[in-house]
Scaffold this motif. Structure first.
Motif, PDB file in Angstrom:
ATOM      1  N   ALA A  41       0.826  -1.209   0.000  1.00  0.00           N
ATOM      2  CA  ALA A  41       0.000   0.000   0.000  1.00  0.00           C
ATOM      3  C   ALA A  41       0.860   1.259   0.000  1.00  0.00           C
ATOM      4  CB  ALA A  41      -0.928  -0.006   1.215  1.00  0.00           C
ATOM      5  N   GLU A  61      -4.597  -1.778   0.736  1.00  0.00           N
ATOM      6  CA  GLU A  61      -5.100  -0.984   1.854  1.00  0.00           C
ATOM      7  C   GLU A  61      -6.286  -1.671   2.517  1.00  0.00           C
ATOM      8  OE1 GLU A  61      -3.948   3.353  -0.165  1.00  0.00           O
ATOM      9  OE2 GLU A  61      -6.042   2.812   0.221  1.00  0.00           O
ATOM     10  N   ARG A  63      -7.855   6.916   2.567  1.00  0.00           N
ATOM     11  CA  ARG A  63      -6.514   6.779   1.998  1.00  0.00           C
ATOM     12  C   ARG A  63      -5.457   7.224   2.998  1.00  0.00           C
ATOM     13  NH1 ARG A  63      -6.414   5.724  -3.477  1.00  0.00           N
ATOM     14  NH2 ARG A  63      -4.487   4.680  -2.877  1.00  0.00           N
ATOM     15  N   ALA A  99      -5.262   4.613   5.720  1.00  0.00           N
ATOM     16  CA  ALA A  99      -4.551   3.420   5.274  1.00  0.00           C
ATOM     17  C   ALA A  99      -3.049   3.638   5.283  1.00  0.00           C
ATOM     18  CB  ALA A  99      -5.036   3.026   3.881  1.00  0.00           C
ATOM     19  N   ARG A 100      -2.594   4.828   4.876  1.00  0.00           N
ATOM     20  CA  ARG A 100      -1.149   5.101   4.875  1.00  0.00           C
ATOM     21  C   ARG A 100      -0.587   5.079   6.296  1.00  0.00           C
ATOM     22  NH1 ARG A 100      -2.657   8.567   0.615  1.00  0.00           N
ATOM     23  NH2 ARG A 100      -2.862  10.361   2.004  1.00  0.00           N
ATOM     24  N   ALA A 157      -0.537   1.509   7.471  1.00  0.00           N
ATOM     25  CA  ALA A 157       0.512   0.762   6.773  1.00  0.00           C
ATOM     26  C   ALA A 157       1.880   1.039   7.378  1.00  0.00           C
ATOM     27  CB  ALA A 157       0.492   1.110   5.289  1.00  0.00           C
TER      28      ALA A 157
END
Length: 249
Positions: free
Chosen positions: A83, A92, A155, A158-159, A162
Motif C-alpha cells: 500500500a 489498503e 486513503r 490506510a497510509r 501501513a
C-alpha cells in the motif's frame, strides 16, 4: 498473459471480489471439517501427557492462535508495504481486513496461554519474554485499528496504518525467538519447528489439523471482511451498483 498482467487484474477490486466469493465457501467448509477433527480428537481422544496430564490439551486452541497471531501480522505488514509503495486500494483494504482478525487470535493466544500457565507456573501471568512480546503484538494490532478509526479520509488512514504495520513487524521475530534468546518459562516449539515433532503422532495429527483448520478459517473471515471493505470503499462505482442490482433480483 504475463504474470504482471495477471497480478494487475487480480488486484482490481471487482476481480478480487468475484474470486473471493468463489474461494471463501471452500475455505470455510474445509476449515470446519479440520477443526472438528482436530478439536474432538485432541480434546477427548488424544493420550494424556505424562508430565502435564490433561492440562496440555489447551494446545489445540493455543498453538494455532499463537501461530496465526504472528502470520497475520506479517501478512498485514506485507499489505502495508504494498500500500505504501504502489498505493494499491486492495492492499489498503486487506490491511484493514486483517487487523481485527489478527487482534482476536492474539488475544485468544494470550488468554489460553494464561490458562495454561496457571497449572504449569502457578500464576496466570508472568513478565516472561514470550508473553510480554505477544502483549506488545496485541497493542500493535490495536494501534492499527485505532489509527484506521481516527482518520476520516480512508486513503490517509490506510497510509498511517501501513506505516505502523511495517515498522511494528520487527516485533514478530522477537515473539518467535524469545524463548531461544532469553531465559523463558515458556516451553519451546513442539510441532512448529525444524525436525521431528516433540509429541507423539496421536497428539500431533489433531494439532496439525487444528493449525491448518485455523489458518483456513482465518482466511475465510479475512476474505469476507475484505469483500465488505471493498463494497464500502467502492460504493459509488459501476461494478458495485451492478452487483447490488443483481442481489435484489
Amino acid at each position: 498473459m504475463s504474470s504482471w498482467t495477471w497480478f494487475h487484474r487480480l488486484a482490481s477490486p471487482p476481480s478480487f471480489f468475484r474470486l473471493a466469493d468463489r474461494l471463501a465457501p471452500w475455505l470455510g467448509w474445509i476449515a470446519l471439517a479440520l477443526l472438528a477433527y482436530g478439536w474432538i480428537n485432541g480434546l477427548f481422544f488424544a493420550p494424556e501427557d505424562y508430565q502435564q496430564k490433561d492440562a496440555y490439551r489447551i494446545i489445540y486452541v493455543h498453538v494455532p492462535a499463537a501461530a496465526l497471531s504472528l502470520s497475520l501480522y506479517v501478512g498485514m505488514a506485507v499489505a502495508g508495504f504494498v500500500a505504501l509503495v504502489w498505493r494499491m486500494k486492495l492492499a489498503e483494504s486487506a490491511l484493514i481486513a486483517i487487523a481485527p482478525v489478527g487482534a482476536s487470535f492474539t488475544a485468544l493466544a494470550l488468554v489460553t496461554g494464561m490458562l495454561w500457565g496457571k497449572p504449569m507456573w502457578g500464576a496466570y501471568w508472568v513478565w516472561d519474554a514470550r508473553l510480554t512480546s505477544e502483549l506488545v503484538l496485541l497493542f500493535l494490532y490495536f494501534g492499527v485499528i485505532g489509527l484506521w478509526q481516527a482518520f476520516e479520509d480512508p486513503r490517509a488512514a490506510a497510509r498511517a496504518c501501513a506505516l505502523l504495520a511495517v515498522v511494528g513487524v520487527i516485533n514478530v521475530p522477537i515473539v518467535k525467538y524469545s524463548v531461544d534468546w532469553w531465559n523463558s518459562l515458556h516451553q519451546g516449539s513442539t510441532i512448529l519447528k525444524m525436525g521431528k515433532p516433540s509429541i507423539t503422532a496421536a497428539m500431533a495429527w489433531p494439532l496439525f489439523a487444528s493449525v491448518i483448520g485455523s489458518y483456513l478459517f482465518a482466511g475465510y473471515v479475512i476474505l469476507r471482511r475484505l469483500q465488505n471493505e471493498l463494497l464500502q470503499r467502492e460504493a459509488g462505482t459501476a461494478w458495485v451498483r451492478e452487483l447490488m442490482g443483481k442481489s435484489r433480483v
